[in-house]
Design a protein around this motif. Structure first.
Motif, PDB file in Angstrom:
ATOM      1  N   GLU A  57       0.827  -1.205   0.000  1.00  0.00           N
ATOM      2  CA  GLU A  57       0.000   0.000   0.000  1.00  0.00           C
ATOM      3  C   GLU A  57       0.861   1.255   0.000  1.00  0.00           C
ATOM      4  OE1 GLU A  57      -2.917  -0.124   3.162  1.00  0.00           O
ATOM      5  OE2 GLU A  57      -3.616  -2.095   2.501  1.00  0.00           O
ATOM      6  N   ALA A  58       1.932   1.251   0.779  1.00  0.00           N
ATOM      7  CA  ALA A  58       2.840   2.396   0.813  1.00  0.00           C
ATOM      8  C   ALA A  58       3.506   2.583  -0.541  1.00  0.00           C
ATOM      9  CB  ALA A  58       3.886   2.205   1.907  1.00  0.00           C
ATOM     10  N   GLU A  59       3.879   1.483  -1.163  1.00  0.00           N
ATOM     11  CA  GLU A  59       4.519   1.547  -2.472  1.00  0.00           C
ATOM     12  C   GLU A  59       3.533   2.074  -3.527  1.00  0.00           C
ATOM     13  OE1 GLU A  59       7.267  -1.325  -5.283  1.00  0.00           O
ATOM     14  OE2 GLU A  59       6.457  -2.121  -3.420  1.00  0.00           O
ATOM     15  N   GLN A  60       2.301   1.592  -3.483  1.00  0.00           N
ATOM     16  CA  GLN A  60       1.294   2.067  -4.428  1.00  0.00           C
ATOM     17  C   GLN A  60       1.015   3.551  -4.238  1.00  0.00           C
ATOM     18  OE1 GLN A  60      -1.922  -0.620  -3.661  1.00  0.00           O
ATOM     19  NE2 GLN A  60      -1.016  -2.272  -4.858  1.00  0.00           N
ATOM     20  N   ALA A  61       0.970   4.013  -2.988  1.00  0.00           N
ATOM     21  CA  ALA A  61       0.759   5.435  -2.718  1.00  0.00           C
ATOM     22  C   ALA A  61       1.924   6.257  -3.259  1.00  0.00           C
ATOM     23  CB  ALA A  61       0.602   5.667  -1.214  1.00  0.00           C
ATOM     24  N   HIS A  62       3.114   5.732  -3.127  1.00  0.00           N
ATOM     25  CA  HIS A  62       4.303   6.405  -3.660  1.00  0.00           C
ATOM     26  C   HIS A  62       4.183   6.585  -5.168  1.00  0.00           C
ATOM     27  CE1 HIS A  62       8.620   7.291  -4.198  1.00  0.00           C
ATOM     28  NE2 HIS A  62       8.501   6.525  -5.271  1.00  0.00           N
ATOM     29  N   TRP A  63       3.862   5.499  -5.874  1.00  0.00           N
ATOM     30  CA  TRP A  63       3.777   5.562  -7.335  1.00  0.00           C
ATOM     31  C   TRP A  63       2.592   6.401  -7.801  1.00  0.00           C
ATOM     32  CZ3 TRP A  63       8.021   5.120  -9.551  1.00  0.00           C
ATOM     33  CH2 TRP A  63       8.968   4.197  -9.129  1.00  0.00           C
ATOM     34  N   ALA A  67       2.911   9.640 -10.259  1.00  0.00           N
ATOM     35  CA  ALA A  67       2.123   9.832 -11.477  1.00  0.00           C
ATOM     36  C   ALA A  67       1.290  11.104 -11.430  1.00  0.00           C
ATOM     37  CB  ALA A  67       1.213   8.626 -11.704  1.00  0.00           C
ATOM     38  N   GLU A  68       0.668  11.373 -10.298  1.00  0.00           N
ATOM     39  CA  GLU A  68      -0.258  12.501 -10.213  1.00  0.00           C
ATOM     40  C   GLU A  68       0.438  13.838  -9.990  1.00  0.00           C
ATOM     41  OE1 GLU A  68      -3.001  11.381  -7.136  1.00  0.00           O
ATOM     42  OE2 GLU A  68      -3.867   9.767  -8.369  1.00  0.00           O
ATOM     43  N   GLU A  69       1.501  13.833  -9.195  1.00  0.00           N
ATOM     44  CA  GLU A  69       2.153  15.088  -8.826  1.00  0.00           C
ATOM     45  C   GLU A  69       3.509  15.282  -9.499  1.00  0.00           C
ATOM     46  OE1 GLU A  69       2.432  15.423  -4.558  1.00  0.00           O
ATOM     47  OE2 GLU A  69       0.500  14.422  -4.292  1.00  0.00           O
ATOM     48  N   ARG A  70       3.924  14.267 -10.256  1.00  0.00           N
ATOM     49  CA  ARG A  70       5.267  14.305 -10.859  1.00  0.00           C
ATOM     50  C   ARG A  70       6.309  14.509  -9.766  1.00  0.00           C
ATOM     51  NH1 ARG A  70       2.820  11.990 -14.358  1.00  0.00           N
ATOM     52  NH2 ARG A  70       2.105  12.969 -16.228  1.00  0.00           N
ATOM     53  N   TRP A  71       6.103  13.801  -8.690  1.00  0.00           N
ATOM     54  CA  TRP A  71       6.896  13.906  -7.476  1.00  0.00           C
ATOM     55  C   TRP A  71       7.876  12.747  -7.424  1.00  0.00           C
ATOM     56  CZ3 TRP A  71       6.947  10.254  -3.521  1.00  0.00           C
ATOM     57  CH2 TRP A  71       7.539  10.651  -2.321  1.00  0.00           C
ATOM     58  N   SER A  72       8.986  12.954  -6.773  1.00  0.00           N
ATOM     59  CA  SER A  72       9.945  11.880  -6.567  1.00  0.00           C
ATOM     60  C   SER A  72      10.412  11.930  -5.131  1.00  0.00           C
ATOM     61  CB  SER A  72      11.137  12.048  -7.509  1.00  0.00           C
ATOM     62  OG  SER A  72      12.055  11.002  -7.307  1.00  0.00           O
ATOM     63  N   GLY A  73      10.529  10.777  -4.536  1.00  0.00           N
ATOM     64  CA  GLY A  73      10.974  10.719  -3.149  1.00  0.00           C
ATOM     65  C   GLY A  73      11.881   9.531  -2.936  1.00  0.00           C
ATOM     66  N   PRO A  74      12.568   9.514  -1.819  1.00  0.00           N
ATOM     67  CA  PRO A  74      13.521   8.437  -1.543  1.00  0.00           C
ATOM     68  C   PRO A  74      12.818   7.133  -1.168  1.00  0.00           C
ATOM     69  CG  PRO A  74      13.360   9.857   0.360  1.00  0.00           C
ATOM     70  CD  PRO A  74      12.509  10.487  -0.725  1.00  0.00           C
ATOM     71  N   PRO A  75      13.499   6.006  -1.354  1.00  0.00           N
ATOM     72  CA  PRO A  75      12.918   4.721  -0.958  1.00  0.00           C
ATOM     73  C   PRO A  75      12.607   4.648   0.530  1.00  0.00           C
ATOM     74  CG  PRO A  75      14.988   4.391  -2.162  1.00  0.00           C
ATOM     75  CD  PRO A  75      14.803   5.858  -1.986  1.00  0.00           C
TER      76      PRO A  75
END
Length: 110
Positions: A57-63, A67-75
């Protein structure tokens, strides 16, 4: 365990075609659970399926955010969020193990 030959951080489909991403993700999070429970035996870990589901669920929220915000974050953000969903505080050792799992997901198939 093999040493990674490379790490690819863009897994949004532009660089890597990973046909079994869903099954592979569950398998890797399950392996991280084994490592965490074996190495950090504090007695407070949930059942494997509950842990894997929280991490997925955390991984899906990350992706979704990528996709929606064109955001990138650390693992570490994925791991922190998964642990938060489990009602746990992310300690350094847990973040390290979880982050290595995220990176190994890439390396297991290289």
């Amino acid at each position: 365990m093999h040493e990674p030959r490379a790490v690819i951080f863009d897994l949004g489909g532009t660089l890597v075609d990973w046909p079994d991403w869903t099954e592979g993700a569950s398998r890797c999070w399950s392996l991280s659970y084994d490592y965490l429970v074996g190495g950090l035996q504090d007695g407070g870990w949930p059942e494997r399926d509950v842990y894997v589901q929280a991490m997925l669920e955390a991984e899906q929220a990350h992706w979704r955010r990528v996709a929606e915000e064109r955001w990138s974050g650390p693992p570490t953000g994925v791991v922190s969020e998964g642990l938060r969903l489990l009602g746990r505080h992310a300690h350094e050792a847990e973040l390290l193990v979880g982050t290595v799992t995220v990176v190994r997901k890439i390396c297991l198939y290289s």
